[in-house]
Design an enzyme around this catalytic site. Sequence first.
Site, PDB file in Angstrom:
ATOM      1  CE1 TYR A   1       6.006  -3.273  -0.364  1.00  0.00           C
ATOM      2  CE2 TYR A   1       6.173  -0.950   0.156  1.00  0.00           C
ATOM      3  CZ  TYR A   1       5.419  -2.030  -0.245  1.00  0.00           C
ATOM      4  OH  TYR A   1       4.087  -1.867  -0.540  1.00  0.00           O
TER       5      TYR A   1
ATOM      6  CD1 TRP B   1       6.109   1.652  -4.951  1.00  0.00           C
ATOM      7  CD2 TRP B   1       5.277   1.944  -6.985  1.00  0.00           C
ATOM      8  NE1 TRP B   1       4.815   1.198  -4.931  1.00  0.00           N
ATOM      9  CE2 TRP B   1       4.275   1.371  -6.171  1.00  0.00           C
ATOM     10  CE3 TRP B   1       4.970   2.233  -8.316  1.00  0.00           C
ATOM     11  CZ2 TRP B   1       3.000   1.070  -6.648  1.00  0.00           C
ATOM     12  CZ3 TRP B   1       3.702   1.938  -8.776  1.00  0.00           C
ATOM     13  CH2 TRP B   1       2.740   1.356  -7.957  1.00  0.00           C
TER      14      TRP B   1
END
Length: 772
Positions: free
Chosen positions: A113, A115
Site C-alpha cells: 500500500y 505511492w
Amino acid sequence: MGSDVRAAQHMAHWGMFRASVSGGDVTEVHPDAGDENPSQVLGNVPGSVRHRSRIAGPAVRRGWLENGPGPSDRRGSDEFVAVSWDELTSLLATELRRVVDRYGNEAIYGGSYGWASAGRFHHAQSQVHRFLNCLGGYTRSVNSYSTGATSVVMPHVVGAHWKLFSRSTSWDVIAENTDLLVAFGGVPVKNTSINHGGTSNHPTEGALAALRARGGRIVTISPLRDDMTGEATWIAPIPGSDVAVMLGLAHVLVTENLHDTAFLDKYCTGYDTFERYLLGHTDGTPKTAAWAAQMSGLAEDTIAELAREMASRRTLVTVTWSLQRVKSGEQAPWMGLTLASMLGQIGIPGGGFGHGYGSMNEPGLAPVPYPLPTLPQGHNPVTTFIPVAAISDMLLNPGAEFDYNGDRMVYPDIRLVHWAGGNPFHHHQDLGRLRRAFARPDTVVVHDPYWTPMAKHADIVVPSTTSLERSDISCTRNDPLLVAMHPAVPRFANSRDDYDTFAAVAEKLGIAQEFTEGRTSDEWLRHLYRQWQGFLESSSVATPAFDDFWHDGSFRMATEDGLTLLEDYRRDPVAAPLRTPSGRIEIFSDVVDGYGYDDCAGHPTWYEPEEWLRGARAETFPLHLIANQPRTRLHSQLDHGATSQASKIQGREPIRLHPTAATARGIADGDVVRVFNDRGSCLAGAVLDDGMLDRVVQLSTGAWYDPEDPSDVGSMCKHGNPNVLTADVGASSLSQGCTGQHVLVQIERYDGELPPITAFDPPTLVTGTRSE
C-alpha cells in the site's frame, strides 16, 4: 561524471521535471515550464538516489536466516546479513512454496500500500499483486487510508465514490460560476502537490484566485487557518464538530423555509426521515444553531447567518478527505451532500457538492476520456480480504470476527506478509501495536529502495530501484499527458527492478511464463503503449509510434473540460439514474439502516467523538492534535530530502502550537517538546502559530519512525511520528476506515539530552550466510 541536464521529461507524483545529474545522482530538478505552480516537494529529489538510507543489496534478518521462519519480536531491532541475489530469490521462493503448500494462499497477505512510483508498469503494488496471483492468489486489502469511510458509505448514498473525485466539478467551472465556496476542512493547497500516476499542472491556487477576482467569497471551516490560502473568512470550530455545524446550518434552512423541497422530492429519497431527526422528533434533541454552537464553540449567529447566505447565493459545499479520517468518518461527507441537496444546487454549474478539493491534485481537474495503459494483474482466486486499515487487527486476531459493510467476516491466519511499495509506519495508527502485529507472522518480505521503518522490520529485504533508475510510462485519469519516464541515473549499487526480482523468483517457482509472458521490461512498455494506442485509435485519435513518443517525451490527450458533478443526473434523473437502490440520492439509506449498526445509522447522524476537547479524556490530555499531511513531502517519501529536512526543528518534525498553549507550558519557539498520551510519545520541534485554536496543535504525519530503543515496541519516537499517539480503531462497523486524523495529547518541554536521529541510518549489516 559531469553534469548533464536531461532533455527528456521525468515524472513524479508531485510533478514533471528535468534532471541535472552528476556522480550517479540527481543534483538539480527543473520543473516543467507548463506547470503554473510547481510543487516545492520536487526539492527532495536531488541527492535521493545515493542517500545513505539506500539499500545497497539483498539482505536477510539474522534471526530468520539462522532460526528459520516463525514469529519474532526481534523485527525492527535485529541485524541483517548480506546475501547474494541467487540466495535471496531461492530463500524467497522456498518460503512462498512452504506457506502455500502448508497453509494455502489465504495465508499470504499482499499488503502493499503506498505511492511507490508514478509509473504504470513499475508500480510496485501492481507488480507484487500480479506475481502473487500467478502463484495462486493472496489475502488482499480494500479501500484506502485516505478515503476509507467515504469509499464505503458514498456508494450507498450516491452510487459511487470515485466519481466524486475523478469527475468532480472542474476548477474552471468553479472559478466562473461559484459565488460562495463553503469549505469544510478548507482547501489545503499543500496537498494538491501530488497525484497518483503523476501530475503535469497544479491549478488549484490559480482557480481560487480567479474566483475571488470575480467577486466570489470563500468561507473556510477548519481549526487551522492555513487550510485555506489567500483571502477567506475563517471559521474555527472545535475539531471533530463539523457534522454538528452542518446540522445546525440545515436546521436554519428548514425552520426558515430556505431549503429546496422541489429538489429534495425529485432527486432524493429519505429526506423526511432525516428531517424528523434534524428537528429532534426522533431523539428529543433539535439540531438548532444554538445546539450546534454549543457543540462546536462557534457563535450561534455565525451559523445562522452562514446558512442564510448559502441559500441566497450560488453555493458549493465541499468536504475534505481529512474529515472522514476520524471516528464516525462516514458522517461528514454524507451530511455535506445532504446539506448541498437541501440547497437544491447539485448539478448546477458552480453549485452543489464536492469532496476532496485540496486533498490531492485530482478533484477539479478534467479527466481523460480513455482507459489508461495498465499492467494486467490477473485473477485472484482467494476471496478473503480486509479493510486496509485493519492490518494490526488481522495479524493479532486470526479467526476473530469483524463487521464490514453489512457482512460478518473472519480474519485469516496470515503466515507471510509480502510488501512492495509503501510504508505502513506512516499510514497506520498506534505504532506500538503495529510492531506487535508484525512480530506474529512467520515471514515478512519487503521490497524497498530505502531502509524505511518497514524495511527494518522485515525478514527478507529486496533492494528496489527508484523510478529515476528505470524506464516507465506515466499518466493518470485526471491529467492530459502521457509521459515517457526516462532513467536519469544508473541503478544504485546492487539494486534491481522489482519486475526482474519477481521474474527470477517466478522462474524458481515454475511460473515464469505466467508472470513475464515472455517479455522484458522494455517489451512490456511497448506492449502497454500499444494497448493504450488501441483505446485512442478506436476513437479516431491519431497517436505517435512508440519510438517517436519515447523521443518526444510526452503526448497530450484530450480531456473532458467544464464538468459539473451530477449535471447529467439533474438534467434527466430517469435517463441517468444513480447506482443506488432508488436511483436517487439516498439521504436515508434503507440498506445501511438494515445493517443495524449502533455506530452508523441510516441517515447522517451526530456521534460524539471519543477524542475531542469537550470529552472527559481531555481532562487528562487537554490538547487536540491534528495529524494531517505534510507540506514538505508526499506522506513519508524522501523525508531525508532537502525540502523536508529544512522544515525540521533540531532534526525533529515541527509541531505547531498556539502561543497561549506554549506559554502555559514554558515552551518557546524552537524548543524540542515531548508529545504524549497513554499510547506513546514522541519528540517534536515547537513552532508557535496563532493561526489555530489555542487548544489545537498540529503535527504532520510522515517523519520516519525512529524509536529511542528499537527493541522496545513502546519506546519514544525521537523523530516526531504522530502515529505512536493515534488510536488504532475503525471509523465504524460500516467501513472500518482509518481514524488517524485526530488525537488528544499533552505536551511538555523536553529538557533532557537530545537523542540523535537515526531514522535514516541503515541497520547493522554483516556479510556471511547461516551460522554453522
